[in-house]
Design a protein around this motif. Structure first.
Motif, PDB file in Angstrom:
ATOM      1  N   PHE A 130      76.458  30.191  13.480  1.00 11.08           N
ATOM      2  CA  PHE A 130      76.326  29.782  12.076  1.00 11.08           C
ATOM      3  C   PHE A 130      75.736  28.373  12.005  1.00 11.08           C
ATOM      4  N   PRO A 131      74.758  28.134  11.111  1.00  8.49           N
ATOM      5  CA  PRO A 131      74.082  26.829  11.026  1.00  8.49           C
ATOM      6  C   PRO A 131      74.913  25.790  10.258  1.00  8.49           C
ATOM      7  N   PHE A 132      76.047  25.407  10.820  1.00  6.89           N
ATOM      8  CA  PHE A 132      76.967  24.509  10.117  1.00  6.89           C
ATOM      9  C   PHE A 132      76.313  23.193   9.707  1.00  6.89           C
ATOM     10  N   THR A 133      75.538  22.592  10.594  1.00 10.46           N
ATOM     11  CA  THR A 133      74.947  21.276  10.303  1.00 10.46           C
ATOM     12  C   THR A 133      73.998  21.353   9.112  1.00 10.46           C
ATOM     13  N   ILE A 134      73.105  22.338   9.126  1.00 14.95           N
ATOM     14  CA  ILE A 134      72.138  22.474   8.027  1.00 14.95           C
ATOM     15  C   ILE A 134      72.851  22.866   6.733  1.00 14.95           C
ATOM     16  N   TRP A 135      73.841  23.758   6.846  1.00 20.64           N
ATOM     17  CA  TRP A 135      74.566  24.183   5.650  1.00 20.64           C
ATOM     18  C   TRP A 135      75.335  23.015   5.030  1.00 20.64           C
TER      19      TRP A 135
END
Length: 479
Positions: A130-135
């Protein structure tokens, strides 16, 4: 109901002889032993049972075995748990022993977590993908820049920015030419199905694929809707079956059928569109739930993209591409149904929060969603290849046939063994493997045999570091 009591009695040291378990799996035998001791008063009301880890160590069995036995006892009300305290025996004075026990297939592990070595029934998304940083960055931008919009109730169909982003995405990647107004956002496909039934009418006959996704039939049951179970063939839903059963609305997953993985060929697709055009009340619900995750070959065109008669209701979700916990789904209505929706159902509020809708819209507009999909495909392709390689190289490979592995995050595995399906599932559970047989998705008793010992292998949450152990455990189970 069983009564819970809080008696702080001394914990009993329990021990059982597993050489007498007969044909029972370890957890079934342990469950029966504890249940018998409770019923005969050997273990008394309010008495604390050993912790799972201590009990497993003393008996020389796995923690999973103890956990499964405790879960069965809890489901039937013989014991209960107190968070951070342990498991206790219930007051049995109100028991009606004629009651049917809870089916084991419906048990849920305490706390929603699992300690299985491999759970091939789970669609849980691996947190590392899951793209936590971008989200997180996107959410911060939305909170800083869209404060006024966040406080305004969205239209019934959802925030227009998200619907425009979805329309652009479907045009660029699925060849669909649609207007944002045709898109209706909802918190999960179950909610959208409820809207569809109200929109199409409860006087229609709905069709459900067999084998298929059981929840569709359960939704129809809950809403008192008439439906027919339609057996699929090697190309999907046969037209003659729809005609014979007088179906008005058919639910399909033509690009990647669940659970068989069948892809409906172009010839059958045009036959389906021809069937829908013969009557003004006929519609096709196209469920395109994991179309983005085709791992080889070109993407399969949607039915909607080749429909010229406005007969396709297209449905998709972000639970496969973002996370199983992201409850954002959408449907694309034909023009005539779009007008009917706004006339009859516009009083409904959108069930997805503004915060999530604006964040997802920004995520898609920035190109982050496309990059994430590409990363996701590579990730799942690597995972699938690793699993298939280990399975085929292991002695297990001589006993299995693997099918429909080119799309989505599941494939089918047929096991050649003299053991029954029930034995395989029970033994697998005792060894830390959770399996879902294809027969579980069959809704007709007379067709049960053709699915025997074929299993739906969902690998999205499998830990690759445990593959050798998983393959060895499966090999041990089937011998």
């Amino acid at each position: 109901m069983f009564s819970k009591v809080r008696l702080e009695k001394k914990q009993t040291l329990l021990t059982y002889n597993f050489t007498k378990k007969g044909s029972d799996s370890l957890y079934e035998y342990l469950y029966k032993c504890i249940k018998n001791d409770i019923l005969h008063g050997t273990i008394q009301i309010g008495e604390k049972l050993p912790s799972k880890r201590t009990f497993a160590k003393n008996l020389g069995i796995s923690v999973i075995t103890v956990e499964n036995a405790y879960e069965q006892l809890m489901a039937e009300g013989f014991i209960y748990s107190i968070p951070k305290r342990g498991f206790y025996v219930s007051d049995l004075k109100d028991i009606d022993f004629s009651e049917k026990a809870v089916q084991k297939d419906h048990l849920i592990l305490t706390g929603g977590t699992t300690s299985y070595l491999a759970d091939f029934t789970s669609n849980q998304t691996d947190s590392q993908i899951f793209p936590f940083t971008i989200w997180a960055r996107t959410m911060r931008e939305i909170l800083n820049e869209n404060q006024t919009q966040l406080m305004i109730n969205p239209p019934c169909g959802g925030v227009m920015e998200l619907r425009e982003s979805i329309a652009n995405y479907l045009h660029d990647f699925r060849g669909m030419i649609i207007k944002p107004e045709q898109i209706i956002i909802g918190a999960g496909t179950e909610y959208l199905y409820g809207l569809l039934i109200q929109l199409l009418g409860n006087d229609k006959i709905y069709g459900v694929e067999n084998p298929g996704y059981p929840k569709i039939a359960r939704i129809y049951d809950s809403m008192k809707i008439s439906y027919k179970i339609i057996d699929i063939d090697e190309d999907g839903v046969p037209i003659n079956s729809l005609e014979q059963e007088h179906v008005d609305i058919i639910h399909l997953s033509p690009s990647h059928h669940f659970p068989t993985g069948i892809v409906t060929p172009v010839s059958r697709r045009y036959e389906l569109l021809g069937w829908a055009c013969k009557n003004e009340n006929r519609y096709i619900i196209e469920d395109d739930y994991d179309s983005e995750l085709r791992l080889s070959g070109k993407p399969i065109p949607t039915l909607q993209s080749i429909d010229v008669s406005d007969k396709i209701i297209y449905m998709n979700t972000f639970t496969k591409t973002l996370s199983s916990t992201v409850r954002i789904s959408y449907m694309v209505l034909p023009n005539a149904l779009t007008e009917r929706f706004y006339e009859r159902l516009s009083f409904y509020s959108c069930t997805v929060s503004n915060f999530e809708q604006y964040a997802l819209a920004r995520f898609m507009e920035s190109g982050s969603f496309e990059k994430h999909i590409n990363r996701l495909r590579n990730y799942y392709q690597h995972k699938r290849d690793a699993i298939l390689s280990i399975f085929r190289q292991n002695p297990l490979g001589k006993y299995i046939t693997i099918r429909e592995e080119e799309a989505g995050v599941h494939f089918l595995i047929h096991i050649r063994t003299k053991k029954s399906e029930e034995e395989i599932i029970s033994n697998a559970k005792s060894n830390g493997i959770k399996l879902a047989p294809l027969s579980k998705y069959n809704m007709k008793e007379q067709k049960q045999q053709q699915f025997n010992n074929t299993y739906v292998i969902n690998y999205s949450s499998i830990d690759l570091s445990q593959l050798d152990k998983i393959a060895a455990a499966l090999y041990k189970i089937i011998l």
